[in-house]
Design a protein around this motif. Structure first.
Motif, PDB file in Angstrom:
ATOM      1  N   GLU A 105      -5.817  -1.164  -2.691  1.00 42.22           N
ATOM      2  CA  GLU A 105      -6.477  -2.319  -2.080  1.00 42.22           C
ATOM      3  C   GLU A 105      -7.087  -3.247  -3.121  1.00 42.22           C
ATOM      4  O   GLU A 105      -6.991  -4.478  -3.018  1.00 42.22           O
ATOM      5  CB  GLU A 105      -7.538  -1.821  -1.088  1.00 42.22           C
ATOM      6  CG  GLU A 105      -6.907  -1.247   0.170  1.00 42.22           C
ATOM      7  CD  GLU A 105      -7.832  -0.345   0.962  1.00 42.22           C
ATOM      8  OE1 GLU A 105      -7.441   0.068   2.071  1.00 42.22           O
ATOM      9  OE2 GLU A 105      -8.944  -0.015   0.482  1.00 42.22           O
ATOM     10  N   VAL A 106      -7.717  -2.667  -4.137  1.00 45.80           N
ATOM     11  CA  VAL A 106      -8.319  -3.512  -5.174  1.00 45.80           C
ATOM     12  C   VAL A 106      -7.229  -4.202  -5.989  1.00 45.80           C
ATOM     13  O   VAL A 106      -7.385  -5.363  -6.391  1.00 45.80           O
ATOM     14  CB  VAL A 106      -9.279  -2.684  -6.064  1.00 45.80           C
ATOM     15  CG1 VAL A 106      -9.820  -3.531  -7.214  1.00 45.80           C
ATOM     16  CG2 VAL A 106     -10.445  -2.159  -5.223  1.00 45.80           C
TER      17      VAL A 106
ATOM     18  N   SER B 220     -11.207 -10.146   2.243  1.00 45.20           N
ATOM     19  CA  SER B 220     -11.336 -10.038   0.779  1.00 45.20           C
ATOM     20  C   SER B 220     -12.530 -10.857   0.299  1.00 45.20           C
ATOM     21  O   SER B 220     -13.342 -10.374  -0.503  1.00 45.20           O
ATOM     22  CB  SER B 220     -10.059 -10.518   0.084  1.00 45.20           C
ATOM     23  OG  SER B 220      -8.953  -9.731   0.442  1.00 45.20           O
TER      24      SER B 220
ATOM     25  N   ASP C 237     -14.831   1.771  -1.330  1.00 46.34           N
ATOM     26  CA  ASP C 237     -15.673   1.336  -2.447  1.00 46.34           C
ATOM     27  C   ASP C 237     -17.144   1.645  -2.164  1.00 46.34           C
ATOM     28  O   ASP C 237     -17.704   1.197  -1.159  1.00 46.34           O
ATOM     29  CB  ASP C 237     -15.488  -0.171  -2.673  1.00 46.34           C
ATOM     30  CG  ASP C 237     -16.141  -0.629  -3.953  1.00 46.34           C
ATOM     31  OD1 ASP C 237     -15.493  -0.549  -5.010  1.00 46.34           O
ATOM     32  OD2 ASP C 237     -17.318  -1.052  -3.902  1.00 46.34           O
TER      33      ASP C 237
ATOM     34  N   ASN D 111      -5.937   4.705  -1.491  1.00 38.97           N
ATOM     35  CA  ASN D 111      -6.152   3.430  -0.799  1.00 38.97           C
ATOM     36  C   ASN D 111      -7.014   2.460  -1.598  1.00 38.97           C
ATOM     37  O   ASN D 111      -6.724   1.263  -1.671  1.00 38.97           O
ATOM     38  CB  ASN D 111      -6.796   3.681   0.579  1.00 38.97           C
ATOM     39  CG  ASN D 111      -5.818   4.283   1.559  1.00 38.97           C
ATOM     40  OD1 ASN D 111      -4.608   4.085   1.450  1.00 38.97           O
ATOM     41  ND2 ASN D 111      -6.319   5.032   2.522  1.00 38.97           N
ATOM     42  N   TRP D 112      -8.104   2.971  -2.208  1.00 39.51           N
ATOM     43  CA  TRP D 112      -9.009   2.082  -2.947  1.00 39.51           C
ATOM     44  C   TRP D 112      -8.274   1.373  -4.075  1.00 39.51           C
ATOM     45  O   TRP D 112      -8.359   0.148  -4.220  1.00 39.51           O
ATOM     46  CB  TRP D 112     -10.202   2.871  -3.503  1.00 39.51           C
ATOM     47  CG  TRP D 112     -11.136   2.016  -4.321  1.00 39.51           C
ATOM     48  CD1 TRP D 112     -12.173   1.256  -3.853  1.00 39.51           C
ATOM     49  CD2 TRP D 112     -11.097   1.807  -5.747  1.00 39.51           C
ATOM     50  NE1 TRP D 112     -12.785   0.581  -4.899  1.00 39.51           N
ATOM     51  CE2 TRP D 112     -12.150   0.910  -6.061  1.00 39.51           C
ATOM     52  CE3 TRP D 112     -10.291   2.284  -6.778  1.00 39.51           C
ATOM     53  CZ2 TRP D 112     -12.416   0.489  -7.365  1.00 39.51           C
ATOM     54  CZ3 TRP D 112     -10.551   1.860  -8.083  1.00 39.51           C
ATOM     55  CH2 TRP D 112     -11.602   0.980  -8.365  1.00 39.51           C
TER      56      TRP D 112
ATOM     57  N   THR E 112     -15.716  -9.195   1.069  1.00 39.53           N
ATOM     58  CA  THR E 112     -15.980  -8.122   0.104  1.00 39.53           C
ATOM     59  C   THR E 112     -16.552  -8.689  -1.185  1.00 39.53           C
ATOM     60  O   THR E 112     -17.505  -8.139  -1.753  1.00 39.53           O
ATOM     61  CB  THR E 112     -14.684  -7.335  -0.183  1.00 39.53           C
ATOM     62  OG1 THR E 112     -14.177  -6.804   1.044  1.00 39.53           O
ATOM     63  CG2 THR E 112     -14.933  -6.200  -1.166  1.00 39.53           C
TER      64      THR E 112
ATOM     65  N   PRO F  82     -11.631  -2.960   1.117  1.00 44.89           N
ATOM     66  CA  PRO F  82     -11.557  -1.647   0.463  1.00 44.89           C
ATOM     67  C   PRO F  82     -12.729  -0.743   0.836  1.00 44.89           C
ATOM     68  O   PRO F  82     -13.671  -0.550   0.057  1.00 44.89           O
ATOM     69  CB  PRO F  82     -11.557  -2.006  -1.021  1.00 44.89           C
ATOM     70  CG  PRO F  82     -12.370  -3.262  -1.084  1.00 44.89           C
ATOM     71  CD  PRO F  82     -12.079  -4.011   0.195  1.00 44.89           C
TER      72      PRO F  82
ATOM     73  N   LYS G 224       0.832  -1.212   0.000  1.00 46.31           N
ATOM     74  CA  LYS G 224       0.000   0.000   0.000  1.00 46.31           C
ATOM     75  C   LYS G 224       0.866   1.263   0.000  1.00 46.31           C
ATOM     76  O   LYS G 224       0.595   2.212  -0.741  1.00 46.31           O
ATOM     77  CB  LYS G 224      -0.949   0.003   1.204  1.00 46.31           C
ATOM     78  CG  LYS G 224      -1.982   1.130   1.138  1.00 46.31           C
ATOM     79  CD  LYS G 224      -2.915   1.130   2.332  1.00 46.31           C
ATOM     80  CE  LYS G 224      -3.972   0.086   2.228  1.00 46.31           C
ATOM     81  NZ  LYS G 224      -5.034   0.256   3.248  1.00 46.31           N
TER      82      LYS G 224
END
Length: 201
Positions: A132-133, A180, A149, A128-129, A183, A146, A117
């Motif tokens: 993270e993705v 994850s 999002d 960050n998004w 999500t 994330p 990151k």
């Protein structure tokens, strides 16, 4: 995967409800590297359909989407192919960081999640998004959440008595070490409820 799904189904009844309605979630994967990061930058704050159309125009313009081609292409030419002024800046910053070896994408998989990151978010336009993705799709990291999002936030507000990001992050502690996958469950619910399929390109 089966073990992780079983863990979440037992941990939280909401996952069992999603599973009963729509089955297993789709796990999105993309190759590691420059092109995937470009796609994620283009996808920031726009629909995936719009991002796909924009990326295909970029691909048509450059033939090969790589740091060299983006770096040497005039800003105006990139904008004329659907890239916003702001995202032209971001794509150029990413390209220059790779060309200057400030960012070495091939070594990211060896790093810890905080290190990944940090390495990515030092680049202008990667927040960050996006980081993270990238960790989820490209590096298959199992414990990423994330929170930036919008689809994830809206789904959590619908399924749980939460309204703030702080409450959502606290809630996500229950799903470790498989945040994850949690999500992916929520994205799966979000798309299926709207009769939409994951967009692959």
């Amino acid at each position: 995967m089966k073990e992780a799904i079983s863990y979440l189904l037992q941990k939280d009844i909401v996952f069992q409800q999603i599973f009963d309605l729509y089955g297993e979630p789709t796990i999105s994967t993309r190759p590691q590297g420059f092109e995937s990061l470009c796609k994620l930058i283009i996808e920031q704050q726009v629909s995936l359909a719009s991002a796909k159309a924009c990326y295909l125009k970029l691909e048509n313009l450059l033939e090969v989407v790589n740091p060299e081609n983006i770096s040497k292409t005039a800003d105006e030419d990139l904008r004329n192919n659907g890239i916003s002024k702001q995202k032209v800046v971001y794509l150029k910053a990413l390209s220059n960081a790779v060309l200057n070896k400030e960012l070495q994408l091939e070594t990211l998989a060896e790093k810890t999640e905080p290190e990944i990151k940090t390495a990515l978010t030092t680049i202008k336009g990667i927040g960050n998004w996006t980081a993270e993705v990238y960790m989820m799709f490209c590096l298959q990291k199992e414990d990423v959440f994330p929170i930036g999002d919008i689809a994830l936030q809206n789904t959590l507000k619908e399924l749980y008595p939460v309204s703030s990001k702080e409450e959502m992050i606290l809630l996500s502690e229950n799903w470790k070490p498989y945040s994850s996958l949690a999500t992916y469950f929520f994205w799966h619910y979000y798309l299926k409820k709207r009769n939409r399929e994951p967009l692959v390109y």
